[in-house]
Write an enzyme that holds these catalytic residues in place. Structure first.
Site, PDB file in Angstrom:
ATOM      1  CE  LYS A   1      -2.667  -0.708  -6.717  1.00 43.51           C
ATOM      2  NZ  LYS A   1      -2.793  -1.125  -5.152  1.00 43.51           N
TER       3      LYS A   1
ATOM      4  CG  ASP B   1      -1.730  -6.338  -4.635  1.00 47.73           C
ATOM      5  OD1 ASP B   1      -0.640  -7.108  -4.516  1.00 47.73           O
ATOM      6  OD2 ASP B   1      -2.120  -5.719  -3.961  1.00 47.73           O
TER       7      ASP B   1
ATOM      8  CE  LYS C   1      -3.202  -8.204  -1.859  1.00 47.58           C
ATOM      9  NZ  LYS C   1      -3.433  -7.242  -0.735  1.00 47.58           N
TER      10      LYS C   1
ATOM     11  CG  ASP D   1      -0.139  -6.670  -0.115  1.00 43.31           C
ATOM     12  OD1 ASP D   1      -0.471  -6.544  -1.371  1.00 43.31           O
ATOM     13  OD2 ASP D   1      -0.809  -7.372   0.550  1.00 43.31           O
TER      14      ASP D   1
ATOM     15  CD  GLU E   1       0.284  -3.493  -4.782  1.00 41.61           C
ATOM     16  OE1 GLU E   1       0.563  -3.709  -3.736  1.00 41.61           O
ATOM     17  OE2 GLU E   1      -0.442  -3.212  -5.311  1.00 41.61           O
TER      18      GLU E   1
ATOM     19  NE  ARG F   1       1.538   2.096   0.525  1.00 42.56           N
ATOM     20  CZ  ARG F   1       1.076   1.998   1.635  1.00 42.56           C
ATOM     21  NH1 ARG F   1       1.574   2.528   2.437  1.00 42.56           N
ATOM     22  NH2 ARG F   1       0.069   1.467   1.834  1.00 42.56           N
TER      23      ARG F   1
HETATM   24  N1  BES Z   1      -4.497  -3.423  -3.403  1.00 40.57           N
HETATM   25  C1  BES Z   1      -4.523  -3.596  -2.080  1.00 40.57           C
HETATM   26  C2  BES Z   1      -5.314  -2.713  -1.260  1.00 40.57           C
HETATM   27  C3  BES Z   1      -6.715  -3.575  -1.069  1.00 40.57           C
HETATM   28  C4  BES Z   1      -6.580  -4.640  -0.232  1.00 40.57           C
HETATM   29  C5  BES Z   1      -7.751  -3.122  -1.588  1.00 40.57           C
HETATM   30  C6  BES Z   1      -7.758  -5.312   0.116  1.00 40.57           C
HETATM   31  C7  BES Z   1      -8.940  -3.848  -1.422  1.00 40.57           C
HETATM   32  C8  BES Z   1      -9.147  -4.908  -0.481  1.00 40.57           C
HETATM   33  C9  BES Z   1      -2.971  -3.055  -1.891  1.00 40.57           C
HETATM   34  O1  BES Z   1      -1.820  -3.176  -2.586  1.00 40.57           O
HETATM   35  C10 BES Z   1      -2.422  -3.365  -0.315  1.00 40.57           C
HETATM   36  O2  BES Z   1      -2.176  -4.703  -0.517  1.00 40.57           O
HETATM   37  N2  BES Z   1      -2.529  -2.843   0.625  1.00 40.57           N
HETATM   38  C11 BES Z   1      -2.011  -3.235   1.723  1.00 40.57           C
HETATM   39  C12 BES Z   1      -0.971  -2.256   2.490  1.00 40.57           C
HETATM   40  C13 BES Z   1      -0.148  -2.703   3.633  1.00 40.57           C
HETATM   41  C14 BES Z   1       0.743  -3.832   3.362  1.00 40.57           C
HETATM   42  C15 BES Z   1       0.326  -1.322   4.190  1.00 40.57           C
HETATM   43  C16 BES Z   1      -3.276  -3.424   2.747  1.00 40.57           C
HETATM   44  O3  BES Z   1      -4.192  -2.779   2.587  1.00 40.57           O
HETATM   45  O4  BES Z   1      -3.375  -4.377   3.332  1.00 40.57           O
HETATM   46 ZN    ZN Z   2      -2.667  -3.336  -4.690  1.00 40.31          ZN
HETATM   47 MN    MN Z   3      -0.774  -5.051  -2.446  1.00 40.73          MN
END
Ligand code: BES
Ligand code: ZN
Ligand code: MN
Length: 503
Positions: free
Chosen positions: A267, A272, A279, A349, A351, A353
């Site tokens: 990835k 992000d 966020k 968010d 994204e 996947r």
């Molecule tokens: N890049 C983030 C995952 C992440 C979040 C890694 C915090 C490390 C610390 C990913 O793109 C994301 O935002 N995932 C969301 C998914 C949710 C919306 C289902 C998450 O984990 O909150």
């Molecule tokens: Zn992300």
């Molecule tokens: Mn994200």
């Protein structure tokens, strides 16, 4: 740093500093005992004065020890001998480096490699010594206007091995350690760079640079090519960004043309913000690390190329930003991925996947032996496993075991979570083939379930490195994980292929 291996007793070495361990309480390691004897109890006399009792991480620098040709001796506390472990070995090695870099010694000889670590041989100890040392010396100051140019004296580290016959093993271990460390440093540099510099375009340029250095075939797919391929999921994420998306492909050919490659998919989300499902502000800066999976792919391929592994490897890094914008994905939007499957984007968010799904479909064309994707995919993984283990999910148990083994050996560990079908229905959508989120429960697992719908054509494993790829807080910075794990897996595979040839 230059590393060499040597065998021989400490009283014969002419070195800037001899490094030896002391256990709790004031119990000399074998080599510390040897120095004590030749010096007329100099070490034990000093310890009796109470300056160091051997607690893990303590250090004491001594000068002018009688009958020793070396200028200094560094005593390193190793804790209770019975508790001495892999992590202790790494800790005391790092402590020793920390103490040494503040001295004037240019060349040092470490006997920490002769400490007994249960179940680990000299090759492991030398490898770890090199990797931990390089990691401790790593600095990221290229964004400071005045880089810290304090001179460091330390140039050469001699690692002691018990017997002359260990020398070739030791030399190979140094080579591997340096290759892994080089891959880790690359991944850390790319991770630590801010989002305004490390854009998808920058990542692609770095991949091309790496390709030139090692004679790799590098291809960068542009937006127009992605459109032709129907990569609607990846493209939908990048629509909210002014930075063009890139799909970076690196090919390392170390084996016969027809041999199925290991495909690594990382990835490469260079920032992000969450998109329209934005966020919270706190710590959002850390989302510059959302490309660490991609960086680890570049790092592992660099290490493999450095070692000239007899293996074919393909690295695929889908790269984009995820920002809010008038043209960005909106909750409820439905996109069509390259596989033809449609996705309802209930949360913009989620994204990672989306961009991975198209890259995983693209991977099919390489007829891979296995595919491993690496992604900072879910905050849920940080909650589940913290910063110590990467999350592992796989559609093939043998591949999962292979990854767990490589992670254990390199102390870059992973922990497997279930990928049971029972979780799949959390992705049901009323309007598309699937939703891109599966609710709060088992967030790391449902994210992997999503990916599993794009990986049915091959053996596949997914590493969620959201908790392991960087450190937060005062020591904020990329770790370079899981480059050690990935490189070890590649080394193991290359060795296995070699054994097979001989049979
Ligand atoms: N890049 C983030 C995952 C992440 C979040 C890694 C915090 C490390 C610390 C990913 O793109 C994301 O935002 N995932 C969301 C998914 C949710 C919306 C289902 C998450 O984990 O909150
Ligand atoms: Zn992300
Ligand atoms: Mn994200």
């Amino acid at each position: 740093m230059e590393y060499i291996v040597k065998s021989g007793t400490p009283e014969k070495q002419r070195s800037g500093c001899i490094v030896v361990g002391v256990f709790e309480t004031r119990k000399l390691s074998t080599v510390a005992g040897q120095i004590d004897r030749v010096s007329g109890d100099a070490i034990s006399t000093i310890l009796r004065r109470g300056d160091l009792d051997g607690k893990s991480g303590q250090t004491l620098l001594l000068h002018n020890i009688p009958n020793l040709p070396s200028e200094r001796v560094l005593l390193v506390g190793c804790g209770k001998e019975k508790e001495f472990s892999e992590s202790r070995y790494r800790e005391v090695t790092a402590k020793a480096v920390g103490a040494l870099k503040d001295t004037g010694a240019t060349e040092v000889t470490s006997y920490l490699t002769e400490l007994e670590v249960k179940g680990r041989d000299i090759a492991w100890k030398i490898r770890q010594a090199v990797e931990v040392t390089e990691s401790s010396l790593y600095r990221f100051d290229r964004m400071k206007s005045k880089p810290n140019n304090g001179k460091r004296a330390l140039r050469r580290i001699v690692l002691a091995v018990p017997k002359r016959s260990d020398l070739p093993t030791g030399e190979q271990a140094i080579k591997e350690g340096q290759a892994v460390a080089g891959g880790v440093a690359l991944a850390r540099d790319l991770g630590n760079l801010p989002g305004n510099i490390c854009t998808p375009t920058y990542l692609a340029e770095q991949a091309v640079e790496l390709g030139k250095q090692y004679g790799l075939k590098t291809t960068v797919l542009e937006k127009e090519e992605m459109e032709k391929l129907g990569m609607g999921a990846l493209l939908s994420v990048s629509r909210g960004s002014r930075q063009p998306p890139k799909l970076i492909v690196l090919e390392y050919h170390g084996a016969a043309e027809g041999e199925a490659p290991v495909v690594l998919v990382g990835k490469g989300l260079t920032f992000d913000a969450g998109g329209i499902s934005i966020k919270p502000a706190a710590n959002m800066d850390e989302m510059k690390y959302d490309m660490c999976g991609g960086a680890s792919v570049l790092g592992a391929i660099k290490a493999a190329a450095e070692l000239k592994l007899a293996l074919n490897i393909v690295g695929i890094v889908p790269s984009s930003e995820n920002l809010p914008d008038g043209d960005a994905n909106k909750p409820g939007d439905i996109v069509t991925s390259m596989s033809g499957q449609t996705v309802e984007v209930l949360n913009t968010d989620a994204e990672g996947r989306l961009i991975l799904s198209d890259a995983l479909t693209y991977a099919e064309r390489y007829k891979p032996a296995v595919v491993i994707d690496i992604a900072t995919l879910t905050g849920a993984c940080v909650i589940a496993l913290g910063a110590h283990a990467s999350g592992l999910l796989a559609n093939n148990d043998q591949l999962a075991r292979e990854i767990l083994t490589a992670g254990k050996y390199t102390y870059d560990r992973a922990w497997q979570l279930p990928l049971w079908d029972d979780y799949q229905k959390q992705l049901d959508s009323n309007f598309a083939d699937m939703a891109n989120i599966g609710g709060r429960e088992g967030g790391t697992i449902t994210a992997a379930c999503f990916l599993s719908r794009y990986t049915k054509q091959y053996k596949w494993a997914h590493l969620d490195v959201a908790g392991t790829a960087w450190k937060t807080g005062k020591e904020k910075g990329a770790t370079g994980r899981p480059v050690p794990l990935l490189t070890q897996l590649l080394i193991n595979r290359a060795n296995k292929a070699e054994d097979g040839d001989k049979e």
